[in-house]
Write a protein that holds these residues in place. Structure first.
Motif, PDB file in Angstrom:
ATOM      1  N   TRP A   1       0.802  -1.225   0.000  1.00  0.00           N
ATOM      2  CA  TRP A   1       0.000   0.000   0.000  1.00  0.00           C
ATOM      3  C   TRP A   1       0.833   1.272   0.000  1.00  0.00           C
ATOM      4  CZ3 TRP A   1      -4.183  -1.467  -1.901  1.00  0.00           C
ATOM      5  CH2 TRP A   1      -4.738  -2.700  -1.559  1.00  0.00           C
ATOM      6  N   ILE A   2       2.163   1.161  -0.003  1.00  0.00           N
ATOM      7  CA  ILE A   2       2.964   2.394   0.041  1.00  0.00           C
ATOM      8  C   ILE A   2       2.677   3.277  -1.178  1.00  0.00           C
ATOM      9  CG2 ILE A   2       5.098   1.500  -1.045  1.00  0.00           C
ATOM     10  CD1 ILE A   2       6.546   3.214   1.235  1.00  0.00           C
ATOM     11  N   TYR A   3       2.516   2.648  -2.315  1.00  0.00           N
ATOM     12  CA  TYR A   3       2.273   3.419  -3.548  1.00  0.00           C
ATOM     13  C   TYR A   3       0.925   4.151  -3.463  1.00  0.00           C
ATOM     14  CZ  TYR A   3       1.262   4.182  -8.538  1.00  0.00           C
ATOM     15  OH  TYR A   3       0.930   4.721  -9.757  1.00  0.00           O
ATOM     16  N   SER A   4      -0.085   3.420  -3.043  1.00  0.00           N
ATOM     17  CA  SER A   4      -1.420   3.997  -2.919  1.00  0.00           C
ATOM     18  C   SER A   4      -1.407   5.178  -1.943  1.00  0.00           C
ATOM     19  CB  SER A   4      -2.371   2.908  -2.423  1.00  0.00           C
ATOM     20  OG  SER A   4      -3.640   3.427  -2.215  1.00  0.00           O
ATOM     21  N   CYS A   5      -0.694   4.972  -0.834  1.00  0.00           N
ATOM     22  CA  CYS A   5      -0.626   5.971   0.225  1.00  0.00           C
ATOM     23  C   CYS A   5       0.127   7.222  -0.247  1.00  0.00           C
ATOM     24  CB  CYS A   5       0.056   5.314   1.419  1.00  0.00           C
ATOM     25  SG  CYS A   5       0.032   6.307   2.878  1.00  0.00           S
ATOM     26  N   ILE A   6       1.225   7.003  -0.960  1.00  0.00           N
ATOM     27  CA  ILE A   6       2.000   8.123  -1.526  1.00  0.00           C
ATOM     28  C   ILE A   6       1.132   8.926  -2.481  1.00  0.00           C
ATOM     29  CG2 ILE A   6       3.786   8.598  -3.279  1.00  0.00           C
ATOM     30  CD1 ILE A   6       5.349   6.199  -2.033  1.00  0.00           C
ATOM     31  N   LYS A   7       0.438   8.226  -3.340  1.00  0.00           N
ATOM     32  CA  LYS A   7      -0.397   8.910  -4.335  1.00  0.00           C
ATOM     33  C   LYS A   7      -1.542   9.644  -3.644  1.00  0.00           C
ATOM     34  CE  LYS A   7       1.347   8.005  -8.467  1.00  0.00           C
ATOM     35  NZ  LYS A   7       1.707   9.057  -9.433  1.00  0.00           N
ATOM     36  N   GLN A   8      -2.055   9.035  -2.562  1.00  0.00           N
ATOM     37  CA  GLN A   8      -3.139   9.698  -1.848  1.00  0.00           C
ATOM     38  C   GLN A   8      -2.652  11.027  -1.254  1.00  0.00           C
ATOM     39  OE1 GLN A   8      -6.091   9.215   1.936  1.00  0.00           O
ATOM     40  NE2 GLN A   8      -5.417   7.326   0.979  1.00  0.00           N
ATOM     41  N   LEU A   9      -1.447  10.986  -0.652  1.00  0.00           N
ATOM     42  CA  LEU A   9      -0.945  12.229  -0.055  1.00  0.00           C
ATOM     43  C   LEU A   9      -0.663  13.275  -1.143  1.00  0.00           C
ATOM     44  CD1 LEU A   9      -0.279  13.793   2.443  1.00  0.00           C
ATOM     45  CD2 LEU A   9       1.991  12.765   2.475  1.00  0.00           C
ATOM     46  N   LEU A  10      -0.093  12.826  -2.265  1.00  0.00           N
ATOM     47  CA  LEU A  10       0.131  13.769  -3.370  1.00  0.00           C
ATOM     48  C   LEU A  10      -1.191  14.377  -3.831  1.00  0.00           C
ATOM     49  CD1 LEU A  10       2.824  11.721  -5.309  1.00  0.00           C
ATOM     50  CD2 LEU A  10       3.122  14.105  -4.643  1.00  0.00           C
ATOM     51  N   ASP A  11      -2.205  13.540  -3.990  1.00  0.00           N
ATOM     52  CA  ASP A  11      -3.525  14.045  -4.402  1.00  0.00           C
ATOM     53  C   ASP A  11      -4.034  15.091  -3.409  1.00  0.00           C
ATOM     54  OD1 ASP A  11      -3.493  12.191  -6.429  1.00  0.00           O
ATOM     55  OD2 ASP A  11      -5.423  11.282  -5.952  1.00  0.00           O
ATOM     56  N   ARG A  12      -3.856  14.777  -2.123  1.00  0.00           N
ATOM     57  CA  ARG A  12      -4.386  15.692  -1.103  1.00  0.00           C
ATOM     58  C   ARG A  12      -3.609  17.010  -1.082  1.00  0.00           C
ATOM     59  NH1 ARG A  12      -8.309  13.323   1.898  1.00  0.00           N
ATOM     60  NH2 ARG A  12      -8.338  11.041   1.873  1.00  0.00           N
ATOM     61  N   VAL A  13      -2.286  16.927  -1.264  1.00  0.00           N
ATOM     62  CA  VAL A  13      -1.476  18.154  -1.276  1.00  0.00           C
ATOM     63  C   VAL A  13      -1.821  18.997  -2.511  1.00  0.00           C
ATOM     64  CG1 VAL A  13       0.885  19.056  -1.443  1.00  0.00           C
ATOM     65  CG2 VAL A  13       0.396  17.144   0.101  1.00  0.00           C
TER      66      VAL A  13
ATOM     67  N   ALA B   1      -7.049  24.518  -3.718  1.00  0.00           N
ATOM     68  CA  ALA B   1      -8.081  25.185  -2.919  1.00  0.00           C
ATOM     69  C   ALA B   1      -7.556  26.430  -2.219  1.00  0.00           C
ATOM     70  CB  ALA B   1      -8.643  24.197  -1.891  1.00  0.00           C
ATOM     71  N   HIS B   2      -6.267  26.399  -1.804  1.00  0.00           N
ATOM     72  CA  HIS B   2      -5.773  27.496  -0.958  1.00  0.00           C
ATOM     73  C   HIS B   2      -4.760  28.408  -1.624  1.00  0.00           C
ATOM     74  CE1 HIS B   2      -7.926  25.696   2.392  1.00  0.00           C
ATOM     75  NE2 HIS B   2      -7.515  24.535   1.915  1.00  0.00           N
ATOM     76  N   GLU B   3      -4.105  27.920  -2.712  1.00  0.00           N
ATOM     77  CA  GLU B   3      -3.092  28.787  -3.332  1.00  0.00           C
ATOM     78  C   GLU B   3      -3.298  28.956  -4.835  1.00  0.00           C
ATOM     79  OE1 GLU B   3       0.887  28.377  -1.945  1.00  0.00           O
ATOM     80  OE2 GLU B   3       0.237  27.901   0.088  1.00  0.00           O
ATOM     81  N   GLY B   4      -4.465  28.578  -5.291  1.00  0.00           N
ATOM     82  CA  GLY B   4      -4.812  28.864  -6.689  1.00  0.00           C
ATOM     83  C   GLY B   4      -4.145  27.988  -7.740  1.00  0.00           C
ATOM     84  N   LEU B   5      -3.598  26.832  -7.359  1.00  0.00           N
ATOM     85  CA  LEU B   5      -2.978  25.960  -8.369  1.00  0.00           C
ATOM     86  C   LEU B   5      -4.052  25.437  -9.328  1.00  0.00           C
ATOM     87  CD1 LEU B   5      -0.517  24.244  -9.420  1.00  0.00           C
ATOM     88  CD2 LEU B   5      -1.281  22.434  -7.855  1.00  0.00           C
ATOM     89  N   ASP B   6      -3.767  25.548 -10.625  1.00  0.00           N
ATOM     90  CA  ASP B   6      -4.674  24.985 -11.631  1.00  0.00           C
ATOM     91  C   ASP B   6      -4.231  23.543 -11.877  1.00  0.00           C
ATOM     92  OD1 ASP B   6      -6.316  24.387 -13.729  1.00  0.00           O
ATOM     93  OD2 ASP B   6      -5.571  25.962 -15.063  1.00  0.00           O
TER      94      ASP B   6
ATOM     95  N   SER C   1     -10.356  21.623 -15.007  1.00  0.00           N
ATOM     96  CA  SER C   1      -9.616  22.309 -13.943  1.00  0.00           C
ATOM     97  C   SER C   1     -10.186  22.001 -12.569  1.00  0.00           C
ATOM     98  CB  SER C   1      -9.663  23.821 -14.175  1.00  0.00           C
ATOM     99  OG  SER C   1      -8.712  24.164 -15.153  1.00  0.00           O
ATOM    100  N   GLY C   2      -9.300  21.666 -11.644  1.00  0.00           N
ATOM    101  CA  GLY C   2      -9.698  21.414 -10.263  1.00  0.00           C
ATOM    102  C   GLY C   2     -10.488  20.129 -10.076  1.00  0.00           C
ATOM    103  N   ARG C   3     -10.466  19.233 -11.071  1.00  0.00           N
ATOM    104  CA  ARG C   3     -11.273  18.010 -10.989  1.00  0.00           C
ATOM    105  C   ARG C   3     -10.410  16.757 -10.910  1.00  0.00           C
ATOM    106  NH1 ARG C   3     -15.972  19.735  -9.493  1.00  0.00           N
ATOM    107  NH2 ARG C   3     -16.721  17.628  -9.905  1.00  0.00           N
ATOM    108  N   ILE C   4     -11.054  15.665 -10.532  1.00  0.00           N
ATOM    109  CA  ILE C   4     -10.412  14.340 -10.495  1.00  0.00           C
ATOM    110  C   ILE C   4     -11.168  13.460 -11.486  1.00  0.00           C
ATOM    111  CG2 ILE C   4      -9.758  12.379  -9.042  1.00  0.00           C
ATOM    112  CD1 ILE C   4     -10.330  14.157  -6.584  1.00  0.00           C
ATOM    113  N   PHE C   5     -10.439  12.690 -12.282  1.00  0.00           N
ATOM    114  CA  PHE C   5     -11.101  11.804 -13.249  1.00  0.00           C
ATOM    115  C   PHE C   5     -10.602  10.365 -13.142  1.00  0.00           C
ATOM    116  CE2 PHE C   5     -11.242  16.004 -15.243  1.00  0.00           C
ATOM    117  CZ  PHE C   5     -12.590  16.091 -15.585  1.00  0.00           C
ATOM    118  N   ASN C   6     -11.517   9.438 -12.950  1.00  0.00           N
ATOM    119  CA  ASN C   6     -11.200   8.027 -13.190  1.00  0.00           C
ATOM    120  C   ASN C   6     -11.103   7.849 -14.687  1.00  0.00           C
ATOM    121  OD1 ASN C   6     -11.433   7.268 -10.503  1.00  0.00           O
ATOM    122  ND2 ASN C   6     -13.575   6.637 -10.684  1.00  0.00           N
ATOM    123  N   ILE C   7     -10.046   7.183 -15.140  1.00  0.00           N
ATOM    124  CA  ILE C   7      -9.961   6.869 -16.567  1.00  0.00           C
ATOM    125  C   ILE C   7      -9.871   5.356 -16.683  1.00  0.00           C
ATOM    126  CG2 ILE C   7      -8.747   7.258 -18.721  1.00  0.00           C
ATOM    127  CD1 ILE C   7      -7.694   9.824 -17.632  1.00  0.00           C
ATOM    128  N   GLY C   8     -10.988   4.760 -16.998  1.00  0.00           N
ATOM    129  CA  GLY C   8     -11.022   3.306 -17.064  1.00  0.00           C
ATOM    130  C   GLY C   8     -12.216   2.856 -17.859  1.00  0.00           C
TER     131      GLY C   8
END
Ligand code: UDP
Length: 350
Positions: free
Chosen positions: A148-160, A166-171, A246-253
């Motif tokens: 699960w290290i990979y999943s966990c790493i990706k989760q934290l990246l997604d959250r950051v 949300a807070h610094e305007g990153l597109d 912009s600002g969205r998450i997409f499952n691609i499957g």
């Protein structure tokens, strides 16, 4: 407007296919970096493709310069092979997390649009029938289950990344590939037992007269997605028509491609029988059931099912996958067994 797209890991499975689709479908410029270029001979010859041979952990100045110069950044460098999550989790962390976080921060600093690969692995052992970007829980096992290290790493990246949005305007846009498969997935000659993703591993085993190993009987299911379908969605995300991504998450499957690993193995063997030079190998193939503990070790834990909801991608990107299992596997086998020129073949059959 012609866009300048920076692709890190441009010679990878997704990067090579993405580059080719961009060059053939759009008028965008690509600046691409990778440690090698064996999968992109057709791109290298193209006038809108600018390649630099380098390593994201070393060539930091080149990267900083190109993040400033480009409009969109697509960082695709990562280890995404489950067998390596249990064999070398620290390397997975250093590359997938540390190296990529530097890129994310520079996109924030220089106000560049970031298209970041999340993963279907992020849903882990979620019980939902279909995984939804905005409502499904992300379910991981205990710490000694190193898979699960990979999943966990990706989760934290997604959250950051989400927080920077949300807070610094990153597109940004996050996309989650669901078991992409296609000609250039992994090198079948390199697929030593337990080191590759499942389709490559099975093709390798058939061609080398080895048993196909069905981990825990092969009952676990995956939704396979043909690379060209998946990459079509990524091009639409980069295009970002009316800011749809912009600002969205997409499952691609491809939810219609939900098959068990055993069904996948049987279909592959069936198809190899249609190639006269290789039929004798497919005729001889045996299936062997093996426990996941024996195959991967005790740090592994499997995912029993993985079906995406693609409502978001349909509605916002107007995207729908079209390739079925047999076509996907046939195109992959043609590449390995008949010719190594997928792009040329695709152009000729259009
Ligand atoms: N698998 C298998 N035999 C193999 C390799 C993989 O049965 O030789 C199984 C593996 O346990 C997993 C599935 O195939 O359940 C898909 O594995 P893959 O490495 O492609 O990636 P995943 O979908 O788990 O991220």
């Amino acid at each position: 407007m012609a866009r300048k797209v920076l692709i890190l890991g441009v010679n990878g499975f997704i990067g090579s296919s993405l580059s080719w689709q961009i060059l053939t479908r759009t008028d965008w410029e690509i600046y691409g970096m990778d440690m090698s270029c064996n999968k992109i001979p057709h791109c290298i010859e193209h006038e809108r493709f600018h390649f630099f041979e380098g390593d994201i952990t070393i060539n930091k100045e080149w990267i900083a310069y190109h993040i400033r110069k480009c409009d969109v950044v697509v960082p695709l460098v990562a280890i995404a092979t489950p067998s390596l999550y249990v064999k070398d989790p620290i390397r997975v962390y250093d590359l997938d997390f540390e190296a990529n976080m530097q890129i994310v921060k520079q996109c924030v600093k220089y106000k560049k649009r970031l298209i970041f690969p999340s993963t279907s692995e992020i849903y882990g052992m979620c019980a939902d029938k279909e995984f939804d970007e905005y409502s499904s829980n992300l379910v991981l096992g205990p710490i000694p289950k190193e898979r699960w290290i990979y999943s966990c790493i990706k989760q934290l990246l997604d959250r950051v990344i989400w927080a920077y949005g949300a807070h610094e305007g990153l597109d940004f846009t996050l996309f989650r590939p669901f078991n992409f498969v296609g000609p250039k997935l992994d090198d079948i000659n390199d697929a030593k037992e337990g080191s590759s993703r499942v389709v490559t591993q099975f093709i390798h085993n058939i061609l080398h007269g080895r048993a196909i190993k069905l981990v825990d009987g092969g009952k676990q299911r995956r939704s396979f997605t043909f690379i060209d379908d998946g990459v079509d969605a990524i091009v639409r995300i980069i295009e970002n028509k009316d800011n749809c991504a912009s600002g969205r998450i997409f499952n691609i499957g491809n939810p219609k491609m939900d098959f068990s690993i055993r069904e996948l193995a049987e279909t592959l063997v069936d198809l190899v029988k249609t190639y006269p030079d290789y039929k004798h190998l497919a005729d001889k193939v045996v299936f062997e059931e093996i426990s996941s503990e024996e195959y991967y070790g005790s740090a592994y834990q499997d995912v029993s099912h993985r079906v995406p909801s693609v409502r978001e991608a349909k509605e916002r990107l107007g995207w729908e996958p079209t390739t079925d299992l047999r076509t996907m596997l046939k195109l992959t086998l043609d590449y390995h067994l008949l010719h190594q020129d997928y792009e040329l073949n695709a152009l000729q059959t259009k």
